[in-house]
Design a protein around this motif. Structure first.
Motif, PDB file in Angstrom:
ATOM      1  N   UNK A 291       3.258 -19.234  -1.035  1.00 17.50           N
ATOM      2  CA  UNK A 291       3.418 -18.732   0.336  1.00 17.50           C
ATOM      3  C   UNK A 291       2.506 -17.523   0.490  1.00 17.50           C
ATOM      4  N   UNK A 292       1.546 -17.594   1.428  1.00 14.64           N
ATOM      5  CA  UNK A 292       0.585 -16.518   1.668  1.00 14.64           C
ATOM      6  C   UNK A 292       0.958 -15.785   2.947  1.00 14.64           C
ATOM      7  N   UNK A 293       0.870 -14.449   2.910  1.00 13.87           N
ATOM      8  CA  UNK A 293       1.155 -13.636   4.090  1.00 13.87           C
ATOM      9  C   UNK A 293       0.095 -12.544   4.208  1.00 13.87           C
ATOM     10  N   UNK A 294      -0.362 -12.314   5.420  1.00 10.49           N
ATOM     11  CA  UNK A 294      -1.283 -11.216   5.674  1.00 10.49           C
ATOM     12  C   UNK A 294      -0.690 -10.359   6.783  1.00 10.49           C
ATOM     13  N   UNK A 295      -0.432  -9.085   6.475  1.00  7.37           N
ATOM     14  CA  UNK A 295       0.177  -8.150   7.414  1.00  7.37           C
ATOM     15  C   UNK A 295      -0.787  -7.007   7.712  1.00  7.37           C
ATOM     16  N   UNK A 296      -0.638  -6.436   8.897  1.00  5.65           N
ATOM     17  CA  UNK A 296      -1.391  -5.238   9.259  1.00  5.65           C
ATOM     18  C   UNK A 296      -0.417  -4.081   9.442  1.00  5.65           C
ATOM     19  N   UNK A 297      -0.747  -2.936   8.848  1.00  8.06           N
ATOM     20  CA  UNK A 297       0.069  -1.748   9.000  1.00  8.06           C
ATOM     21  C   UNK A 297      -0.217  -1.126  10.363  1.00  8.06           C
ATOM     22  N   UNK A 298       0.794  -1.086  11.197  1.00  4.49           N
ATOM     23  CA  UNK A 298       0.615  -0.560  12.544  1.00  4.49           C
ATOM     24  C   UNK A 298       0.254   0.917  12.492  1.00  4.49           C
ATOM     25  N   UNK A 299      -0.713   1.297  13.307  1.00  3.98           N
ATOM     26  CA  UNK A 299      -1.129   2.700  13.343  1.00  3.98           C
ATOM     27  C   UNK A 299      -0.246   3.532  14.263  1.00  3.98           C
ATOM     28  N   UNK A 300       0.631   2.856  15.033  1.00  2.00           N
ATOM     29  CA  UNK A 300       1.471   3.578  15.989  1.00  2.00           C
ATOM     30  C   UNK A 300       2.958   3.481  15.686  1.00  2.00           C
ATOM     31  N   UNK A 301       3.356   2.444  14.924  1.00  2.00           N
ATOM     32  CA  UNK A 301       4.787   2.244  14.659  1.00  2.00           C
ATOM     33  C   UNK A 301       5.353   3.366  13.813  1.00  2.00           C
ATOM     34  N   UNK A 302       6.586   3.730  14.083  1.00  2.00           N
ATOM     35  CA  UNK A 302       7.285   4.731  13.284  1.00  2.00           C
ATOM     36  C   UNK A 302       7.924   4.021  12.100  1.00  2.00           C
ATOM     37  N   UNK A 303       7.411   4.308  10.918  1.00  2.00           N
ATOM     38  CA  UNK A 303       7.911   3.627   9.731  1.00  2.00           C
ATOM     39  C   UNK A 303       9.088   4.391   9.139  1.00  2.00           C
ATOM     40  N   UNK A 304      10.101   3.668   8.728  1.00  2.00           N
ATOM     41  CA  UNK A 304      11.303   4.290   8.158  1.00  2.00           C
ATOM     42  C   UNK A 304      11.451   3.865   6.706  1.00  2.00           C
ATOM     43  N   UNK A 305      10.388   4.102   5.909  1.00  2.00           N
ATOM     44  CA  UNK A 305      10.378   3.634   4.525  1.00  2.00           C
ATOM     45  C   UNK A 305      11.407   4.326   3.651  1.00  2.00           C
ATOM     46  N   UNK A 306      11.921   5.461   4.101  1.00  2.00           N
ATOM     47  CA  UNK A 306      12.902   6.177   3.278  1.00  2.00           C
ATOM     48  C   UNK A 306      14.335   5.840   3.671  1.00  2.00           C
ATOM     49  N   UNK A 307      14.513   5.051   4.716  1.00  2.00           N
ATOM     50  CA  UNK A 307      15.858   4.695   5.169  1.00  2.00           C
ATOM     51  C   UNK A 307      16.319   3.444   4.425  1.00  2.00           C
ATOM     52  N   UNK A 308      16.727   3.624   3.186  1.00  2.00           N
ATOM     53  CA  UNK A 308      17.181   2.497   2.387  1.00  2.00           C
ATOM     54  C   UNK A 308      18.522   1.984   2.900  1.00  2.00           C
ATOM     55  N   UNK A 309      18.841   0.766   2.523  1.00  2.00           N
ATOM     56  CA  UNK A 309      20.112   0.181   2.904  1.00  2.00           C
ATOM     57  C   UNK A 309      20.028  -0.722   4.120  1.00  2.00           C
ATOM     58  N   UNK A 310      18.851  -0.802   4.722  1.00  2.00           N
ATOM     59  CA  UNK A 310      18.695  -1.654   5.905  1.00  2.00           C
ATOM     60  C   UNK A 310      18.758  -3.128   5.544  1.00  2.00           C
ATOM     61  N   UNK A 311      18.189  -3.472   4.380  1.00  2.00           N
ATOM     62  CA  UNK A 311      18.123  -4.880   3.988  1.00  2.00           C
ATOM     63  C   UNK A 311      18.715  -5.045   2.593  1.00  2.00           C
ATOM     64  N   UNK A 312      20.024  -5.167   2.549  1.00  2.00           N
ATOM     65  CA  UNK A 312      20.710  -5.395   1.293  1.00  2.00           C
ATOM     66  C   UNK A 312      20.697  -6.897   0.986  1.00  2.00           C
ATOM     67  N   UNK A 313      21.157  -7.226  -0.198  1.00  2.00           N
ATOM     68  CA  UNK A 313      21.219  -8.631  -0.593  1.00  2.00           C
ATOM     69  C   UNK A 313      22.259  -9.339   0.267  1.00  2.00           C
TER      70      UNK A 313
END
Length: 329
Positions: A291-313
């Motif tokens: 499975x191949x995926x190509x993503x672009x990092x948005x230059x305007x989106x507010x990223x919440x990389x430190x907000x863990x717990x959003x996507x648990x198992x």
């Protein structure tokens, strides 16, 4: 009868012996709640090395999948031992250690994966990415693209594009002089671990300058699935967004079964995780195995990389026969 007391273990990476008699290391294991766990065991030089490359792509893939299974099992056992040490857990860990060593360790795994890159066995995934970069006219960009190839098996994967792509290839256990020995998750840490290009002596053993400038492209091809801990898989995606320049591209490749036959992950869930990290999907393509995926990092989106717990198992598909692959953020 009571078992004889065991001799004290030495904290050294598990090794096997190659045909040339060289030590073959096994990789460090990322375990939930721990930065990194080095596999501990007695030196296993006397073990027979049975990690031969398969005669067919099917046989090689079967052995690679089994190596993945062993790493996941070790990760689970190491987490259990960290919480409640017990002799039974130690014995189970030793069995897993021995089997990984007998297979040839990480060295065997990489050689088997490199064999899978030959045209007769599907080719390397960079050949899928390069046309997409051209479609985006990135080959016309002023200056070279900076591309970080994580888990690189060959420094020649982008050789044809050297006029417009500047590649920084890294891997935990470099197989070639052109690949830097570096843990992707360690990039950015203050301490210098003395990681160098295999076979070369960088000045002061420091390659941190290679990561000071954000990358235009980061390739995570068949490396996220290699980590046994779902949290660390999420950490790899977060690390990629930290190292990418605004508008940069993340190229992610997973075994197809990770998204089509998992109880906890599918394309929709993966897209939601990507969007949470500020990534927008440009391309998605499934082959018979990948499975191949190509993503672009948005230059305007507010990223919440430190907000863990959003996507648990979370159970998504409960049909029998599915695997347990997941990515946790």
């Amino acid at each position: 009868m009571p078992k004889a007391s065991k001799s004290k273990r030495r904290s050294v990476p598990v090794t096997a012996r190659s045909a040339a008699g060289e030590a073959v290391p096994l990789p460090p294991i990322h375990v939930d709640g721990h930065e990194k766990v080095i596999i501990n065991s007695q030196h296993l030089a006397s073990l027979p090395l049975v990690g031969k490359l398969g005669k067919s792509s099917t046989e090689t893939r079967r052995r690679i999948n089994h190596f993945h299974t062993l790493i996941k099992e070790y990760s689970k056992l190491a987490a259990l031992r960290a919480k409640a040490p017990a002799l039974e857990i130690d014995e189970r860990i030793e069995l897993v250690e021995r089997e990984m060593a007998q297979m040839g360790g990480l060295d065997w795994y990489q050689k088997a994966s490199l064999l899978g890159q030959c045209k007769s066995r599907g080719g390397d995934t960079s050949r899928w990415l390069v046309p997409k970069l051209r479609d985006l006219d990135l080959h016309k960009k002023e200056g070279k693209l900076r591309l970080l190839d994580v888990g690189a098996l060959s420094c020649l994967n982008y050789a044809k594009e050297r006029a417009w792509i500047d590649v920084v290839p890294i891997d935990l256990n470099s197989q070639e002089p052109g690949i830097y020995q570096q843990d992707f998750l360690d990039i950015g840490k203050q301490a210098n671990d003395g990681q160098t290009r295999a076979g070369e002596d960088e000045e002061d053993g420091d390659i941190s300058h290679l990561f000071e400038t954000p990358f235009d492209v980061i390739c995570l091809s068949l490396v996220v699935n290699f980590i046994g801990d779902p949290v660390r898989r999420g950490d790899m995606l977060k690390q990629a967004t930290r190292l990418l320049a605004p508008g940069g591209l993340l190229f992610l490749v997973l075994p197809l079964s990770c998204v089509t036959n998992s109880r906890y992950l599918d394309d929709e869930r993966l897209l939601a995780i990507a969007q949470h990290l500020g990534l927008e999907k440009l391309h998605m393509h499934h082959t018979a195995k990948l499975a191949h995926y190509l993503y672009r990092l948005s230059s305007s989106a507010t990223r919440s990389t430190e907000e863990d717990g959003q996507f648990k198992k979370k159970m998504l598909h409960s049909a029998p026969g599915r695997n347990n692959f997941s990515i946790v953020i």
